[in-house]
Scaffold this motif. Sequence first.
Motif, PDB file in Angstrom:
ATOM      1  N   LEU A 153       0.907  -1.299   0.094  1.00 17.42           N
ATOM      2  CA  LEU A 153      -0.139   0.153  -0.029  1.00 17.42           C
ATOM      3  C   LEU A 153       0.838   1.252  -0.091  1.00 17.42           C
ATOM      4  CD1 LEU A 153      -2.794   1.070   0.312  1.00 17.42           C
ATOM      5  CD2 LEU A 153      -2.683   1.133   2.786  1.00 17.42           C
ATOM      6  N   GLU A 154       1.938   1.288   0.733  1.00 20.18           N
ATOM      7  CA  GLU A 154       2.862   2.466   0.745  1.00 20.18           C
ATOM      8  C   GLU A 154       3.517   2.701  -0.587  1.00 20.18           C
ATOM      9  OE1 GLU A 154       4.788   3.975   3.863  1.00 20.18           O
ATOM     10  OE2 GLU A 154       3.218   3.431   5.164  1.00 20.18           O
ATOM     11  N   ALA A 155       3.992   1.330  -1.353  1.00 20.15           N
ATOM     12  CA  ALA A 155       4.641   1.634  -2.649  1.00 20.15           C
ATOM     13  C   ALA A 155       3.669   2.488  -3.622  1.00 20.15           C
ATOM     14  CB  ALA A 155       5.144   0.253  -3.076  1.00 20.15           C
ATOM     15  N   MET A 156       2.511   1.759  -3.527  1.00 12.17           N
ATOM     16  CA  MET A 156       1.322   2.205  -4.413  1.00 12.17           C
ATOM     17  C   MET A 156       1.157   3.779  -4.283  1.00 12.17           C
ATOM     18  SD  MET A 156      -1.233  -0.940  -5.237  1.00 12.17           S
ATOM     19  CE  MET A 156      -2.476  -0.598  -4.038  1.00 12.17           C
ATOM     20  N   THR A 157       1.048   4.117  -2.891  1.00 14.18           N
ATOM     21  CA  THR A 157       1.045   5.418  -2.681  1.00 14.18           C
ATOM     22  C   THR A 157       1.981   6.496  -2.996  1.00 14.18           C
ATOM     23  OG1 THR A 157      -0.474   4.822  -0.960  1.00 14.18           O
ATOM     24  CG2 THR A 157      -0.087   7.143  -0.789  1.00 14.18           C
ATOM     25  N   ASP A 158       3.129   5.898  -2.672  1.00 15.65           N
ATOM     26  CA  ASP A 158       4.194   6.721  -3.244  1.00 15.65           C
ATOM     27  C   ASP A 158       4.104   6.800  -4.888  1.00 15.65           C
ATOM     28  OD1 ASP A 158       5.178   6.912  -0.759  1.00 15.65           O
ATOM     29  OD2 ASP A 158       6.669   5.500  -0.961  1.00 15.65           O
ATOM     30  N   ALA A 159       3.761   6.066  -5.479  1.00 14.14           N
ATOM     31  CA  ALA A 159       3.745   5.955  -6.905  1.00 14.14           C
ATOM     32  C   ALA A 159       2.616   6.968  -7.449  1.00 14.14           C
ATOM     33  CB  ALA A 159       3.481   4.646  -7.738  1.00 14.14           C
ATOM     34  N   LEU A 160       1.579   6.903  -6.897  1.00 13.34           N
ATOM     35  CA  LEU A 160       0.120   7.593  -7.133  1.00 13.34           C
ATOM     36  C   LEU A 160       0.494   8.942  -6.871  1.00 13.34           C
ATOM     37  CD1 LEU A 160      -2.960   7.796  -7.506  1.00 13.34           C
ATOM     38  CD2 LEU A 160      -3.128   7.319  -5.108  1.00 13.34           C
ATOM     39  N   ARG A 161       1.223   9.466  -5.566  1.00 12.25           N
ATOM     40  CA  ARG A 161       1.369  10.653  -5.313  1.00 12.25           C
ATOM     41  C   ARG A 161       1.931  11.558  -6.401  1.00 12.25           C
ATOM     42  NH1 ARG A 161       4.030   9.603  -1.301  1.00 12.25           N
ATOM     43  NH2 ARG A 161       5.889  10.042  -1.924  1.00 12.25           N
ATOM     44  N   SER A 162       2.868  11.071  -7.068  1.00 14.75           N
ATOM     45  CA  SER A 162       3.587  11.591  -8.341  1.00 14.75           C
ATOM     46  C   SER A 162       2.782  11.879  -9.657  1.00 14.75           C
ATOM     47  CB  SER A 162       4.793  11.078  -8.675  1.00 14.75           C
ATOM     48  OG  SER A 162       5.818  11.132  -7.358  1.00 14.75           O
ATOM     49  N   GLU A 163       2.020  10.721  -9.482  1.00 18.56           N
ATOM     50  CA  GLU A 163       1.130  10.477 -10.998  1.00 18.56           C
ATOM     51  C   GLU A 163       0.082  11.362 -10.811  1.00 18.56           C
ATOM     52  OE1 GLU A 163       2.049   5.683 -10.910  1.00 18.56           O
ATOM     53  OE2 GLU A 163      -0.121   6.287 -10.509  1.00 18.56           O
ATOM     54  N   VAL A 164      -0.596  11.760  -9.716  1.00 21.71           N
ATOM     55  CA  VAL A 164      -1.911  12.658  -9.793  1.00 21.71           C
ATOM     56  C   VAL A 164      -1.568  14.079  -9.437  1.00 21.71           C
ATOM     57  CG1 VAL A 164      -3.361  10.582  -9.191  1.00 21.71           C
ATOM     58  CG2 VAL A 164      -2.163  11.868  -7.331  1.00 21.71           C
ATOM     59  N   ALA A 165      -0.190  14.400  -9.089  1.00 17.24           N
ATOM     60  CA  ALA A 165       0.026  15.781  -8.644  1.00 17.24           C
ATOM     61  C   ALA A 165      -0.196  16.889  -9.613  1.00 17.24           C
ATOM     62  CB  ALA A 165       1.450  15.812  -8.313  1.00 17.24           C
ATOM     63  N   GLU A 166      -0.106  16.530 -10.790  1.00  7.98           N
ATOM     64  CA  GLU A 166      -0.341  17.525 -12.088  1.00  7.98           C
ATOM     65  C   GLU A 166      -1.940  17.775 -11.887  1.00  7.98           C
ATOM     66  OE1 GLU A 166      -0.304  16.000 -16.151  1.00  7.98           O
ATOM     67  OE2 GLU A 166       0.815  14.363 -15.139  1.00  7.98           O
ATOM     68  N   TYR A 167      -2.467  16.985 -11.429  1.00 12.35           N
ATOM     69  CA  TYR A 167      -4.191  17.177 -11.480  1.00 12.35           C
ATOM     70  C   TYR A 167      -4.759  18.092 -10.092  1.00 12.35           C
ATOM     71  CZ  TYR A 167      -3.941  14.069 -15.279  1.00 12.35           C
ATOM     72  OH  TYR A 167      -3.327  13.440 -16.346  1.00 12.35           O
ATOM     73  N   GLY A 168      -3.662  18.255  -9.302  1.00 15.72           N
ATOM     74  CA  GLY A 168      -4.015  19.088  -8.055  1.00 15.72           C
ATOM     75  C   GLY A 168      -4.654  17.732  -6.894  1.00 15.72           C
ATOM     76  N   ILE A 169      -4.339  16.731  -7.263  1.00 15.11           N
ATOM     77  CA  ILE A 169      -4.768  15.635  -6.255  1.00 15.11           C
ATOM     78  C   ILE A 169      -3.708  15.193  -5.413  1.00 15.11           C
ATOM     79  CG2 ILE A 169      -5.728  13.292  -5.835  1.00 15.11           C
ATOM     80  CD1 ILE A 169      -6.837  13.826  -8.948  1.00 15.11           C
ATOM     81  N   ASP A 170      -3.999  14.994  -3.812  1.00 14.92           N
ATOM     82  CA  ASP A 170      -3.018  14.784  -3.159  1.00 14.92           C
ATOM     83  C   ASP A 170      -3.366  13.333  -2.671  1.00 14.92           C
ATOM     84  OD1 ASP A 170      -1.652  17.317  -2.477  1.00 14.92           O
ATOM     85  OD2 ASP A 170      -3.598  17.881  -1.628  1.00 14.92           O
ATOM     86  N   ALA A 171      -2.121  12.687  -2.395  1.00 17.40           N
ATOM     87  CA  ALA A 171      -2.133  11.121  -1.793  1.00 17.40           C
ATOM     88  C   ALA A 171      -1.276  11.140  -0.577  1.00 17.40           C
ATOM     89  CB  ALA A 171      -1.565  10.332  -2.885  1.00 17.40           C
ATOM     90  N   VAL A 172      -1.860  10.652   0.532  1.00 18.99           N
ATOM     91  CA  VAL A 172      -1.377  10.823   1.899  1.00 18.99           C
ATOM     92  C   VAL A 172      -1.588   9.356   2.633  1.00 18.99           C
ATOM     93  CG1 VAL A 172      -1.328  11.836   4.098  1.00 18.99           C
ATOM     94  CG2 VAL A 172      -2.204  13.122   1.900  1.00 18.99           C
ATOM     95  N   LEU A 173      -0.308   8.877   3.049  1.00 18.93           N
ATOM     96  CA  LEU A 173      -0.424   7.777   3.985  1.00 18.93           C
ATOM     97  C   LEU A 173      -0.304   8.185   5.442  1.00 18.93           C
ATOM     98  CD1 LEU A 173       2.701   6.076   2.070  1.00 18.93           C
ATOM     99  CD2 LEU A 173       0.372   4.767   2.399  1.00 18.93           C
ATOM    100  N   VAL A 174      -1.323   7.806   6.112  1.00 20.61           N
ATOM    101  CA  VAL A 174      -1.569   7.905   7.663  1.00 20.61           C
ATOM    102  C   VAL A 174      -0.836   6.731   8.224  1.00 20.61           C
ATOM    103  CG1 VAL A 174      -2.992   8.235   9.563  1.00 20.61           C
ATOM    104  CG2 VAL A 174      -3.443   9.638   7.526  1.00 20.61           C
ATOM    105  N   GLU A 175       0.050   6.534   9.372  1.00 22.08           N
ATOM    106  CA  GLU A 175       0.589   5.452   9.525  1.00 22.08           C
ATOM    107  C   GLU A 175       0.539   5.560  11.284  1.00 22.08           C
ATOM    108  OE1 GLU A 175       4.167   5.236   6.293  1.00 22.08           O
ATOM    109  OE2 GLU A 175       4.532   6.743   8.157  1.00 22.08           O
ATOM    110  N   PRO A 176      -0.207   4.722  11.721  1.00 17.59           N
ATOM    111  CA  PRO A 176      -0.571   4.717  13.310  1.00 17.59           C
ATOM    112  C   PRO A 176       0.275   3.370  13.638  1.00 17.59           C
ATOM    113  CG  PRO A 176      -2.633   4.713  11.991  1.00 17.59           C
ATOM    114  CD  PRO A 176      -1.457   4.506  11.041  1.00 17.59           C
ATOM    115  N   GLY A 177       0.702   3.491  15.082  1.00 14.95           N
ATOM    116  CA  GLY A 177       1.496   2.506  15.592  1.00 14.95           C
ATOM    117  C   GLY A 177       0.219   1.856  16.145  1.00 14.95           C
TER     118      GLY A 177
END
Length: 274
Positions: A153-177
């Motif tokens: 999930l983290e790897a996909m989100t890292d890729a997604l973040r760059s892919e959608v940045a040009e469209y004004g979309i944010d992708a965030v990982l929330v990482e609880p312990g």
Amino acid sequence: MQPKTVLITGCSSGIGRATAEAFLDEDWEVYATARNPADIETLGDRGCTIATLDVTEPDDIERVVDRMLDEQGRIDCLVNNAGYAQFGPLEDVPTDAVHDQFDVNVYGPHRLIRAVLPHMRRRREGTIVNVSSVAGRLSFPGGGVYCGSKFALEAMTDALRSEVAEYGIDAVLVEPGPVDTGFTERAEEELSGVERSGAYESFYGVFEDTQAIGGGGLGAVSPERVAEDILNAASSTKPASRVPVGTLARVTVLGRFVPDSLRDRAFGLLDRLR
């Protein structure tokens, strides 16, 4: 102004329920979903729109997303929260159980992301919050399957973040312990389905000791604390890419910088000290 809208999965309890309530308190239009609608009736009483959504069922996802667009005309935020933990040594976990784990924790978020992104791209705004874990950055014995799903999930989100940045979309990982929820009870249920080889009884002993502690254990944060960070990420114009929740989470993620040999020795020492 039209209220912002959020779609949240896994709202029957814990982080999902607290997140729905947090967004509701900030006057968002909240679509709270769960596999069993009876589990979220009280959220409906509070003002959420509730819907049945199993993240492994594409028809459920399409129905809820289409309904939200028909009724609201927009999806400002997606919170992929639904998930569970399949614990057990890798040898003991059946492959079918590994598939089930990834179907919920990895393929489920992917299905939802694909469903909402065309709309977000058209509007050139939106936030996708994927609820991960410190287990997405540091694996541990007996947690390989669960950690593997969160690493993915983290790897996909890292890729997604760059892919959608040009469209004004944010992708965030929330990482609880550790979080003070019923998460460990579900994990215990899943553990009952493993095929114990007899080779890893020390793991099962450690797991049982952890269960005996109860209440999420030392350093656990409340679901409301996690919900606060999810809401902040959704509300921010420039959210952080990763949000570790709680002191223990922030310290634990540093473990990935420790050499493998030292980390392996530390896990072995913990087992001997049990």
